[in-house]
Design a protein around this motif. Structure first.
Motif, PDB file in Angstrom:
ATOM      1  N   LEU A 181       0.819  -1.207   0.000  1.00 41.12           N
ATOM      2  CA  LEU A 181       0.000   0.000   0.000  1.00 41.12           C
ATOM      3  C   LEU A 181       0.850   1.253   0.000  1.00 41.12           C
ATOM      4  CD1 LEU A 181      -2.732  -1.076   2.568  1.00 41.12           C
ATOM      5  CD2 LEU A 181      -2.796  -1.238   0.074  1.00 41.12           C
ATOM      6  N   LYS A 182       1.887   1.242   0.817  1.00 42.53           N
ATOM      7  CA  LYS A 182       2.865   2.325   0.880  1.00 42.53           C
ATOM      8  C   LYS A 182       4.090   1.750   1.577  1.00 42.53           C
ATOM      9  CE  LYS A 182       0.796   4.266   5.049  1.00 42.53           C
ATOM     10  NZ  LYS A 182       0.216   5.417   5.692  1.00 42.53           N
ATOM     11  N   GLU A 183       5.092   2.574   1.790  1.00 42.05           N
ATOM     12  CA  GLU A 183       6.321   2.066   2.389  1.00 42.05           C
ATOM     13  C   GLU A 183       6.027   1.358   3.716  1.00 42.05           C
ATOM     14  OE1 GLU A 183      10.700   3.593   3.849  1.00 42.05           O
ATOM     15  OE2 GLU A 183       9.435   4.945   2.715  1.00 42.05           O
ATOM     16  N   ASN A 184       6.466   0.101   3.812  1.00 43.11           N
ATOM     17  CA  ASN A 184       6.338  -0.735   5.019  1.00 43.11           C
ATOM     18  C   ASN A 184       4.910  -1.110   5.386  1.00 43.11           C
ATOM     19  OD1 ASN A 184       9.105  -0.645   5.235  1.00 43.11           O
ATOM     20  ND2 ASN A 184       9.111   0.963   6.746  1.00 43.11           N
ATOM     21  N   THR A 185       3.920  -0.846   4.512  1.00 43.49           N
ATOM     22  CA  THR A 185       2.522  -1.158   4.812  1.00 43.49           C
ATOM     23  C   THR A 185       1.944  -2.021   3.686  1.00 43.49           C
ATOM     24  OG1 THR A 185       2.312   0.950   5.961  1.00 43.49           O
ATOM     25  CG2 THR A 185       0.280  -0.176   5.403  1.00 43.49           C
ATOM     26  N   TYR A 186       1.317  -3.138   4.069  1.00 46.08           N
ATOM     27  CA  TYR A 186       0.827  -4.117   3.101  1.00 46.08           C
ATOM     28  C   TYR A 186      -0.564  -4.601   3.484  1.00 46.08           C
ATOM     29  CZ  TYR A 186       5.810  -4.316   2.105  1.00 46.08           C
ATOM     30  OH  TYR A 186       7.097  -3.992   1.797  1.00 46.08           O
ATOM     31  N   ILE A 237       2.333  -4.361   8.826  1.00 45.32           N
ATOM     32  CA  ILE A 237       3.358  -3.325   8.866  1.00 45.32           C
ATOM     33  C   ILE A 237       4.700  -4.017   9.044  1.00 45.32           C
ATOM     34  CG2 ILE A 237       4.257  -1.326  10.116  1.00 45.32           C
ATOM     35  CD1 ILE A 237       1.364  -0.775  11.024  1.00 45.32           C
ATOM     36  N   TYR A 238       5.610  -3.737   8.125  1.00 49.67           N
ATOM     37  CA  TYR A 238       6.953  -4.295   8.210  1.00 49.67           C
ATOM     38  C   TYR A 238       7.721  -3.533   9.281  1.00 49.67           C
ATOM     39  CZ  TYR A 238      11.719  -5.510   6.852  1.00 49.67           C
ATOM     40  OH  TYR A 238      13.024  -5.947   6.851  1.00 49.67           O
ATOM     41  N   ARG A 239       8.212  -4.239  10.299  1.00 48.08           N
ATOM     42  CA  ARG A 239       8.901  -3.615  11.429  1.00 48.08           C
ATOM     43  C   ARG A 239      10.418  -3.664  11.323  1.00 48.08           C
ATOM     44  NH1 ARG A 239       5.547  -0.101  13.378  1.00 48.08           N
ATOM     45  NH2 ARG A 239       3.669  -0.982  14.251  1.00 48.08           N
ATOM     46  N   GLU A 242      18.941 -14.424  11.221  1.00 46.43           N
ATOM     47  CA  GLU A 242      18.352 -13.222  10.644  1.00 46.43           C
ATOM     48  C   GLU A 242      16.828 -13.356  10.624  1.00 46.43           C
ATOM     49  OE1 GLU A 242      20.184 -10.500   9.746  1.00 46.43           O
ATOM     50  OE2 GLU A 242      21.880 -11.616  10.556  1.00 46.43           O
ATOM     51  N   ALA A 243      16.123 -12.269  10.978  1.00 51.78           N
ATOM     52  CA  ALA A 243      14.671 -12.307  11.058  1.00 51.78           C
ATOM     53  C   ALA A 243      14.060 -11.048  10.452  1.00 51.78           C
ATOM     54  CB  ALA A 243      14.227 -12.441  12.513  1.00 51.78           C
ATOM     55  N   GLU A 244      12.863 -11.206   9.867  1.00 54.58           N
ATOM     56  CA  GLU A 244      12.056 -10.103   9.354  1.00 54.58           C
ATOM     57  C   GLU A 244      10.826 -10.017  10.259  1.00 54.58           C
ATOM     58  OE1 GLU A 244      13.223  -8.301   6.864  1.00 54.58           O
ATOM     59  OE2 GLU A 244      14.844  -9.684   6.351  1.00 54.58           O
ATOM     60  N   ALA A 245      10.550  -8.832  10.806  1.00 57.02           N
ATOM     61  CA  ALA A 245       9.458  -8.675  11.777  1.00 57.02           C
ATOM     62  C   ALA A 245       8.285  -7.920  11.161  1.00 57.02           C
ATOM     63  CB  ALA A 245       9.969  -7.936  13.006  1.00 57.02           C
ATOM     64  N   PHE A 246       7.067  -8.368  11.495  1.00 58.68           N
ATOM     65  CA  PHE A 246       5.834  -7.760  11.016  1.00 58.68           C
ATOM     66  C   PHE A 246       4.827  -7.653  12.153  1.00 58.68           C
ATOM     67  CE2 PHE A 246       7.695  -9.558   7.253  1.00 58.68           C
ATOM     68  CZ  PHE A 246       7.359  -8.675   6.235  1.00 58.68           C
ATOM     69  N   ILE A 296       4.819 -11.007  14.520  1.00 55.51           N
ATOM     70  CA  ILE A 296       5.448 -12.229  14.040  1.00 55.51           C
ATOM     71  C   ILE A 296       6.814 -11.931  13.441  1.00 55.51           C
ATOM     72  CG2 ILE A 296       3.228 -13.353  13.590  1.00 55.51           C
ATOM     73  CD1 ILE A 296       3.653 -12.746  10.618  1.00 55.51           C
ATOM     74  N   GLU A 297       7.615 -12.959  13.352  1.00 54.46           N
ATOM     75  CA  GLU A 297       8.887 -12.824  12.643  1.00 54.46           C
ATOM     76  C   GLU A 297       9.102 -14.056  11.782  1.00 54.46           C
ATOM     77  OE1 GLU A 297      12.281 -14.458  15.723  1.00 54.46           O
ATOM     78  OE2 GLU A 297      11.839 -12.317  15.728  1.00 54.46           O
TER      79      GLU A 297
END
Length: 115
Positions: A36-41, A61-63, A74-78, A110-111
């Motif tokens: 939708l926009k930067e870091n928002t889906y 939201i990508y954290r 390595e982790a991706e947080a949302f 979550i990650e």
């Protein structure tokens, strides 16, 4: 499930609501992710809960990216949020909305860890 009230947690796990003895899991399978926009889906997909499957859309939201100190991976947080109606999944049908709202808000942090 943790509401910080043991009696309520036990009641929610009972056949009156989630019936966790019969329905041990819930599953969400995404079918699309839209930026939708930067870091928002928006994440759309099928949620199966209490034996019922429905299409739902959640906000994400990508954290950020970081190394998880617990496992050094390595982790991706949302942060995931959304709303659904419990009646769509036949949960708590014996309880009117005047006692318990049909609308349920979802919030999950979550990650994802690369394996």
């Amino acid at each position: 499930m943790d509401t910080r009230v043991e009696a309520r947690d036990n009641h929610l796990k009972s056949a009156d609501f989630f019936n966790t003895e019969k329905f041990k899991t819930l599953n969400f399978t995404s079918s699309s992710i839209k930026k939708l926009k930067e870091n928002t889906y928006q994440i759309s997909g099928e949620l199966t809960m209490h034996g019922v499957s429905k299409e739902i859309t959640l906000d994400a939201i990508y954290r950020g990216h970081q190394k998880n100190p617990a496992n050094n991976k390595e982790a991706e947080a949302f942060q995931i949020t959304g709303t659904l109606n419990r009646s769509d999944f036949n949960i708590g049908n014996d309880f009117p909305e005047s006692l318990i709202s049909d609308e349920v808000k979802i919030e999950a942090n979550i990650e994802f860890i690369q394996q």
